[in-house]
Scaffold this motif. Structure first.
Motif, PDB file in Angstrom:
ATOM      1  N   VAL A 218       0.845  -1.197   0.000  1.00 36.37           N
ATOM      2  CA  VAL A 218       0.000   0.000   0.000  1.00 36.37           C
ATOM      3  C   VAL A 218       0.877   1.242   0.000  1.00 36.37           C
ATOM      4  CG1 VAL A 218      -1.805   1.283   1.203  1.00 36.37           C
ATOM      5  CG2 VAL A 218      -1.842  -1.233   1.212  1.00 36.37           C
ATOM      6  N   GLU A 273      -1.414  -1.451  -4.276  1.00 38.19           N
ATOM      7  CA  GLU A 273      -2.565  -0.618  -3.931  1.00 38.19           C
ATOM      8  C   GLU A 273      -2.092   0.772  -3.527  1.00 38.19           C
ATOM      9  OE1 GLU A 273      -5.262  -1.935  -4.618  1.00 38.19           O
ATOM     10  OE2 GLU A 273      -5.209  -4.078  -4.222  1.00 38.19           O
ATOM     11  N   SER A 274      -2.955   1.760  -3.704  1.00 40.90           N
ATOM     12  CA  SER A 274      -2.612   3.112  -3.256  1.00 40.90           C
ATOM     13  C   SER A 274      -3.836   3.787  -2.665  1.00 40.90           C
ATOM     14  CB  SER A 274      -2.063   3.947  -4.415  1.00 40.90           C
ATOM     15  OG  SER A 274      -3.050   4.171  -5.404  1.00 40.90           O
ATOM     16  N   VAL A 275      -3.591   4.644  -1.677  1.00 39.63           N
ATOM     17  CA  VAL A 275      -4.646   5.441  -1.054  1.00 39.63           C
ATOM     18  C   VAL A 275      -4.236   6.906  -1.147  1.00 39.63           C
ATOM     19  CG1 VAL A 275      -5.376   3.580   0.491  1.00 39.63           C
ATOM     20  CG2 VAL A 275      -3.618   5.185   1.238  1.00 39.63           C
ATOM     21  N   ILE A 282      -4.935   6.322   6.620  1.00 37.33           N
ATOM     22  CA  ILE A 282      -5.787   5.366   5.938  1.00 37.33           C
ATOM     23  C   ILE A 282      -7.128   5.281   6.658  1.00 37.33           C
ATOM     24  CG2 ILE A 282      -4.822   3.409   7.245  1.00 37.33           C
ATOM     25  CD1 ILE A 282      -5.131   1.734   4.657  1.00 37.33           C
ATOM     26  N   SER A 283      -8.201   5.333   5.904  1.00 38.50           N
ATOM     27  CA  SER A 283      -9.546   5.317   6.486  1.00 38.50           C
ATOM     28  C   SER A 283      -9.961   3.896   6.839  1.00 38.50           C
ATOM     29  CB  SER A 283     -10.550   5.912   5.500  1.00 38.50           C
ATOM     30  OG  SER A 283     -10.698   5.051   4.376  1.00 38.50           O
ATOM     31  N   GLU A 285     -12.598   2.483   5.833  1.00 37.96           N
ATOM     32  CA  GLU A 285     -13.090   1.865   4.604  1.00 37.96           C
ATOM     33  C   GLU A 285     -11.935   1.282   3.788  1.00 37.96           C
ATOM     34  OE1 GLU A 285     -16.017   4.513   6.228  1.00 37.96           O
ATOM     35  OE2 GLU A 285     -13.926   4.898   5.661  1.00 37.96           O
ATOM     36  N   GLU A 286     -10.823   2.024   3.733  1.00 35.04           N
ATOM     37  CA  GLU A 286      -9.649   1.533   3.003  1.00 35.04           C
ATOM     38  C   GLU A 286      -9.012   0.351   3.716  1.00 35.04           C
ATOM     39  OE1 GLU A 286      -8.358   5.803   0.971  1.00 35.04           O
ATOM     40  OE2 GLU A 286      -7.721   5.302   3.025  1.00 35.04           O
ATOM     41  N   GLU A 289     -10.935  -2.595   2.762  1.00 34.55           N
ATOM     42  CA  GLU A 289     -10.730  -3.021   1.377  1.00 34.55           C
ATOM     43  C   GLU A 289      -9.355  -3.640   1.137  1.00 34.55           C
ATOM     44  OE1 GLU A 289     -10.981  -1.173  -3.188  1.00 34.55           O
ATOM     45  OE2 GLU A 289     -11.450   0.088  -1.440  1.00 34.55           O
ATOM     46  N   TYR A 290      -8.314  -3.055   1.722  1.00 31.90           N
ATOM     47  CA  TYR A 290      -6.955  -3.451   1.371  1.00 31.90           C
ATOM     48  C   TYR A 290      -6.237  -4.317   2.404  1.00 31.90           C
ATOM     49  CZ  TYR A 290      -7.645   0.285  -2.053  1.00 31.90           C
ATOM     50  OH  TYR A 290      -8.137   1.074  -3.063  1.00 31.90           O
TER      51      TYR A 290
END
Length: 300
Positions: A218, A273-275, A282-283, A285-286, A289-290
């Protein structure tokens, strides 16, 4: 009648035991978390570990090495890795395999654990959050008091000096473009971890890293701590200087597959992956997901 009933119960018990012996039992794979530089396992990191456990349903714990806040700065990474190795081998709950989540500098301890630790339980999935995998070209920010100022001054003075390398943890992965010969000769940690010295390449390190089931990298798009931010994906500047930034697949580490990263990628086991946030921003929700999906897998 009573004898018949007892025989029936006994028969049922035997049949049930036989049948259930063929039914696989699902067991959640535990995970451990490594925090970043200047941090500790209590406080926010503890809350994050608990969040991951709650969302995934898997047991997890933060693995502290010495005094987290200070030792993450002043204990050399090779010693941090050695201590992590011994701790993991003593944790009975990890004996059948485990997952890793690591933040920032903690990723270099995590990778050292995977590559260097002999007779250790296997790592299944590894999720890296903002890891300086290919090195950093500038000294990381330090906000943990006067000792940090001392560390920063020492690194600015002589990053590849033996004393600095042996006493200031992040000096082990500072990689200054244009100073490759000095880096390869004197840096105590990253050249070994990335199998960068041609005469010292270790096939065991490569085999262990390539044995991961999943590698999740990430990157934080607005990262101001890692320079360059692409190091989170193993991207980095060319050896000669800062003019050219190489993508992951353009680096020699990837093309010549020094640590098994290419092998993992070709097998479809690497997730880039990237946010959008800054370093480690990082949220939930992220995270869902990740990170969480790679902690939910179970052994049978």
């Amino acid at each position: 009648m009573e004898k018949c009933f007892r025989r029936s119960v006994l028969l049922y018990t035997v049949v049930a035991a036989v049948l259930f012996s063929f039914v696989p039992v699902s067991i959640s794979i535990p995970f451990i978390l490594f925090h970043g530089i200047g941090d500790k396992c209590s406080g926010g990191v503890s809350n994050f570990t608990q969040l991951l456990s709650n969302l995934s349903g898997s047991p997890g714990s933060c693995l502290e090495i010495g005094n987290g806040e200070n030792d993450s700065w002043f204990m050399p990474l090779i010693k941090q890795t050695s201590l992590a190795c011994e701790k993991v081998k003593q944790m009975e709950e990890l004996s059948q395999g485990y997952n890793i989540v690591a933040e920032s500098q903690g990723n270099l301890v995590a990778r050292g654990l995977i590559e260097f630790c002999d007779n250790a339980p296997p790592v299944i999935n590894y999720v890296s959050l903002g890891g300086p995998h290919a090195g950093i070209a500038a000294i990381p920010k330090c906000d943990a008091g006067p000792f940090c100022a001392i560390a920063e001054d020492l690194m600015k003075l002589a990053i590849y000096n033996d004393f600095v390398q042996e006493h200031i943890a992040p000096s082990g992965y500072v990689k200054i473009p244009g100073q490759m010969s000095n880096y390869l000769e004197h840096s105590k940690y990253l050249p070994k971890l990335n199998n960068e010295r041609p005469e010292e390449r270790n096939s065991t390190f490569k085999e262990r890293f390539a044995s991961l089931h999943n590698l999740v990298l990430v990157m934080f798009q607005k990262d101001t701590t890692l320079i360059p931010k692409e190091t989170a994906w193993f991207g980095y500047y060319q050896d000669e200087g800062f003019d050219t930034l190489l993508s992951t697949k353009q680096t020699k580490l990837y093309r010549e597959d020094w640590i098994g990263l290419k092998a993992l990628d070709v097998a479809g086991k690497v997730k880039f992956e990237s946010v959008l946030g800054d370093h480690l921003s990082i949220s939930d929700e992220e995270v869902g997901e990740y990170v969480v999906p790679y902690l939910m897998q179970s052994s049978m």
